[in-house]
Motif scaffolding. Sequence first.
Motif, PDB file in Angstrom:
ATOM      1  N   THR A  95     -11.293   5.876   7.036  1.00  0.00           N
ATOM      2  CA  THR A  95     -10.000   5.616   7.649  1.00  0.00           C
ATOM      3  C   THR A  95      -9.052   6.726   7.243  1.00  0.00           C
ATOM      4  OG1 THR A  95      -8.419   3.841   8.128  1.00  0.00           O
ATOM      5  CG2 THR A  95      -8.863   4.272   5.804  1.00  0.00           C
ATOM      6  N   ASP A  96      -7.922   6.824   7.925  1.00  0.00           N
ATOM      7  CA  ASP A  96      -6.916   7.849   7.638  1.00  0.00           C
ATOM      8  C   ASP A  96      -5.854   7.234   6.734  1.00  0.00           C
ATOM      9  OD1 ASP A  96      -4.825   9.689   7.646  1.00  0.00           O
ATOM     10  OD2 ASP A  96      -5.150  10.266   9.724  1.00  0.00           O
ATOM     11  N   PHE A  97      -6.003   7.439   5.414  1.00  0.00           N
ATOM     12  CA  PHE A  97      -5.110   6.801   4.452  1.00  0.00           C
ATOM     13  C   PHE A  97      -3.681   7.328   4.548  1.00  0.00           C
ATOM     14  CE2 PHE A  97      -9.358   6.361   2.565  1.00  0.00           C
ATOM     15  CZ  PHE A  97      -9.387   4.987   2.396  1.00  0.00           C
ATOM     16  N   GLU A  98      -3.535   8.610   4.845  1.00  0.00           N
ATOM     17  CA  GLU A  98      -2.196   9.176   4.996  1.00  0.00           C
ATOM     18  C   GLU A  98      -1.469   8.530   6.172  1.00  0.00           C
ATOM     19  OE1 GLU A  98      -0.050  13.561   5.515  1.00  0.00           O
ATOM     20  OE2 GLU A  98      -2.164  13.414   4.938  1.00  0.00           O
ATOM     21  N   HIS A  99      -2.199   8.321   7.268  1.00  0.00           N
ATOM     22  CA  HIS A  99      -1.615   7.662   8.444  1.00  0.00           C
ATOM     23  C   HIS A  99      -1.217   6.230   8.104  1.00  0.00           C
ATOM     24  CE1 HIS A  99      -1.680   5.326  12.210  1.00  0.00           C
ATOM     25  NE2 HIS A  99      -1.241   6.435  12.770  1.00  0.00           N
ATOM     26  N   MET A 100      -2.042   5.545   7.297  1.00  0.00           N
ATOM     27  CA  MET A 100      -1.734   4.163   6.924  1.00  0.00           C
ATOM     28  C   MET A 100      -0.413   4.074   6.170  1.00  0.00           C
ATOM     29  SD  MET A 100      -4.066   1.450   4.746  1.00  0.00           S
ATOM     30  CE  MET A 100      -5.392   1.489   5.958  1.00  0.00           C
ATOM     31  N   GLY A 101      -0.224   4.968   5.197  1.00  0.00           N
ATOM     32  CA  GLY A 101       1.029   4.971   4.443  1.00  0.00           C
ATOM     33  C   GLY A 101       2.225   5.304   5.310  1.00  0.00           C
ATOM     34  N   LYS A 102       2.036   6.273   6.199  1.00  0.00           N
ATOM     35  CA  LYS A 102       3.128   6.667   7.096  1.00  0.00           C
ATOM     36  C   LYS A 102       3.519   5.516   8.015  1.00  0.00           C
ATOM     37  CE  LYS A 102       4.401  10.098  10.589  1.00  0.00           C
ATOM     38  NZ  LYS A 102       3.946  11.259  11.398  1.00  0.00           N
ATOM     39  N   ARG A 103       2.527   4.787   8.556  1.00  0.00           N
ATOM     40  CA  ARG A 103       2.825   3.682   9.464  1.00  0.00           C
ATOM     41  C   ARG A 103       3.563   2.546   8.750  1.00  0.00           C
ATOM     42  NH1 ARG A 103       1.456   2.086  14.529  1.00  0.00           N
ATOM     43  NH2 ARG A 103       1.698   4.322  14.845  1.00  0.00           N
ATOM     44  N   ILE A 104       3.149   2.254   7.515  1.00  0.00           N
ATOM     45  CA  ILE A 104       3.841   1.229   6.731  1.00  0.00           C
ATOM     46  C   ILE A 104       5.308   1.611   6.538  1.00  0.00           C
ATOM     47  CG2 ILE A 104       4.073   0.279   4.388  1.00  0.00           C
ATOM     48  CD1 ILE A 104       1.958  -1.153   5.947  1.00  0.00           C
ATOM     49  N   ALA A 105       5.554   2.870   6.191  1.00  0.00           N
ATOM     50  CA  ALA A 105       6.928   3.334   5.983  1.00  0.00           C
ATOM     51  C   ALA A 105       7.734   3.274   7.276  1.00  0.00           C
ATOM     52  CB  ALA A 105       6.916   4.753   5.425  1.00  0.00           C
ATOM     53  N   GLU A 106       7.099   3.600   8.390  1.00  0.00           N
ATOM     54  CA  GLU A 106       7.789   3.537   9.683  1.00  0.00           C
ATOM     55  C   GLU A 106       8.174   2.107  10.038  1.00  0.00           C
ATOM     56  OE1 GLU A 106       5.828   7.469  11.895  1.00  0.00           O
ATOM     57  OE2 GLU A 106       4.960   5.477  12.215  1.00  0.00           O
ATOM     58  N   LEU A 107       7.319   1.157   9.689  1.00  0.00           N
ATOM     59  CA  LEU A 107       7.662  -0.256   9.906  1.00  0.00           C
ATOM     60  C   LEU A 107       8.860  -0.652   9.048  1.00  0.00           C
ATOM     61  CD1 LEU A 107       4.090  -1.843  10.004  1.00  0.00           C
ATOM     62  CD2 LEU A 107       5.767  -1.928  11.848  1.00  0.00           C
ATOM     63  N   ILE A 108       8.897  -0.193   7.812  1.00  0.00           N
ATOM     64  CA  ILE A 108      10.011  -0.493   6.911  1.00  0.00           C
ATOM     65  C   ILE A 108      11.309   0.084   7.466  1.00  0.00           C
ATOM     66  CG2 ILE A 108      10.985   0.037   4.625  1.00  0.00           C
ATOM     67  CD1 ILE A 108       8.056  -0.115   3.573  1.00  0.00           C
ATOM     68  N   LEU A 109      11.234   1.293   8.000  1.00  0.00           N
ATOM     69  CA  LEU A 109      12.433   1.967   8.508  1.00  0.00           C
ATOM     70  C   LEU A 109      12.788   1.562   9.940  1.00  0.00           C
ATOM     71  CD1 LEU A 109      11.714   5.581   7.185  1.00  0.00           C
ATOM     72  CD2 LEU A 109      13.318   3.906   6.229  1.00  0.00           C
ATOM     73  N   GLY A 110      11.931   0.742  10.563  1.00  0.00           N
ATOM     74  CA  GLY A 110      12.180   0.317  11.936  1.00  0.00           C
ATOM     75  C   GLY A 110      11.986   1.425  12.953  1.00  0.00           C
ATOM     76  N   LYS A 111      11.094   2.386  12.637  1.00  0.00           N
ATOM     77  CA  LYS A 111      10.870   3.530  13.519  1.00  0.00           C
ATOM     78  C   LYS A 111       9.729   3.321  14.509  1.00  0.00           C
ATOM     79  CE  LYS A 111      12.783   7.226  10.663  1.00  0.00           C
ATOM     80  NZ  LYS A 111      12.507   8.540  10.014  1.00  0.00           N
ATOM     81  N   THR A 112       9.098   2.158  14.479  1.00  0.00           N
ATOM     82  CA  THR A 112       8.024   1.874  15.425  1.00  0.00           C
ATOM     83  C   THR A 112       8.170   0.460  15.959  1.00  0.00           C
ATOM     84  OG1 THR A 112       5.610   1.674  15.708  1.00  0.00           O
ATOM     85  CG2 THR A 112       6.492   1.194  13.521  1.00  0.00           C
ATOM     86  N   THR A 113       7.863   0.287  17.224  1.00  0.00           N
ATOM     87  CA  THR A 113       7.931  -1.040  17.832  1.00  0.00           C
ATOM     88  C   THR A 113       6.573  -1.731  17.780  1.00  0.00           C
ATOM     89  OG1 THR A 113       7.493  -0.062  20.008  1.00  0.00           O
ATOM     90  CG2 THR A 113       9.799  -0.375  19.377  1.00  0.00           C
ATOM     91  N   GLU A 114       5.527  -0.984  17.383  1.00  0.00           N
ATOM     92  CA  GLU A 114       4.182  -1.558  17.292  1.00  0.00           C
ATOM     93  C   GLU A 114       4.037  -2.243  15.936  1.00  0.00           C
ATOM     94  OE1 GLU A 114      -0.448  -0.220  18.174  1.00  0.00           O
ATOM     95  OE2 GLU A 114       1.028   1.292  17.594  1.00  0.00           O
ATOM     96  N   LYS A 115       4.240  -3.546  15.907  1.00  0.00           N
ATOM     97  CA  LYS A 115       4.295  -4.278  14.641  1.00  0.00           C
ATOM     98  C   LYS A 115       2.938  -4.400  13.962  1.00  0.00           C
ATOM     99  CE  LYS A 115       8.708  -5.081  14.788  1.00  0.00           C
ATOM    100  NZ  LYS A 115       9.600  -4.388  13.842  1.00  0.00           N
ATOM    101  N   VAL A 116       1.872  -4.509  14.746  1.00  0.00           N
ATOM    102  CA  VAL A 116       0.521  -4.661  14.185  1.00  0.00           C
ATOM    103  C   VAL A 116      -0.376  -3.591  14.795  1.00  0.00           C
ATOM    104  CG1 VAL A 116      -1.455  -6.192  13.875  1.00  0.00           C
ATOM    105  CG2 VAL A 116       0.855  -7.147  13.939  1.00  0.00           C
TER     106      VAL A 116
END
Length: 345
Positions: free
Chosen positions: A311-332
């Motif tokens: 899996t892409d661990f860097e992408h996983m961390g980035k996506r979690i941070a984007e959810l925290i910051l409200g920068k993505t509408t894709e919740k899951v």
Amino acid sequence: MTMFDKMDKINNGSKTPKYQQVVNLILEDIESGRLKIGERISSINEMSFDFLLSRDTVEKAYNELKDRGIITSVKGKGFYVSSTNTSNKLKVLLLFNKLSSYKKIIYYSVLETLGEKATVDIHVHHYNKSMVQELLERNMGKYHYYVLAPHFYDEDSHLMDSYDIARQFPENKLLIMDRAVKGHENEFPGVYQDFEKDIFHALEDGIEHLKKYQKLKLVYPRGLMYPPEIVDGFKKFCFYYNFDNVILDGIDAEPLYEGDVYITLAETDLVNVVKKSREQGLELGKAVGLISYNDTPLKEILADGITTISTDFEHMGKRIAELILGKTTEKVSKNPFKMTVRKTL
């Protein structure tokens, strides 16, 4: 301060919501030193009466202060100041199942994406539900977001359901990382791996390389709490594509066999395959194949390049941070997973 002085502190004509004015008043008292850690603040009823506000308004203000970790409630006693850190930074708690090189990649990716907008703490629960419950009780209300890796196993190393733990977190404050809560995948925001499908499709992508070998061997150390779905996906792939296969607990006691591909999860097994191939004079990528689970920079150079499925661990961390910051509408979302073919295949 008289009753009229208190009433004047709330500006009915202000564009700032009344609950936020209450928050600001308490923060001002903390910043000025009038309120210190451990001191009791007015109850919701007292604050409502003194400032002529509804209980809902005061309760909303207190809930925000609790979420920021500024105040805490003690059942039967009231509300107390628990922190003098009035910074507007988000506070995030990562609850990892273990510390590893892969978790470090996630952690640093979260930090880099959040930047100066948040502070991040880490706790390790070691696959133990009771430890998560204790951590949650001690830290309830102190963080804006809790990020949970819900890998839990019983004393016999059997995978446990995590829904009972996930639902104990404050509503809209929990993000799921790495493993979905089975049966409730869309209930909790986050990013996860689908271990069964991931290994199936990754091996499928590399099938032209695998066809030159006679047998696929998955080295799956029992008792080390690896996702059992990896075994399921491996078996399904071998059945569907008619590959002779075997699952090994380890490879310490047996030699390597020409024509076999070894898929290793543990780093110790990876090293053993490399060492044995040299000792037996079996060239990796020709006489024997080797695939390692989870990619790292070291695997790019070890043995002139280890083939990985990861899996892409860097992408996983980035996506979690984007959810925290409200920068993505894709919740899951499911995290990307791929095979990287190198010399060992």
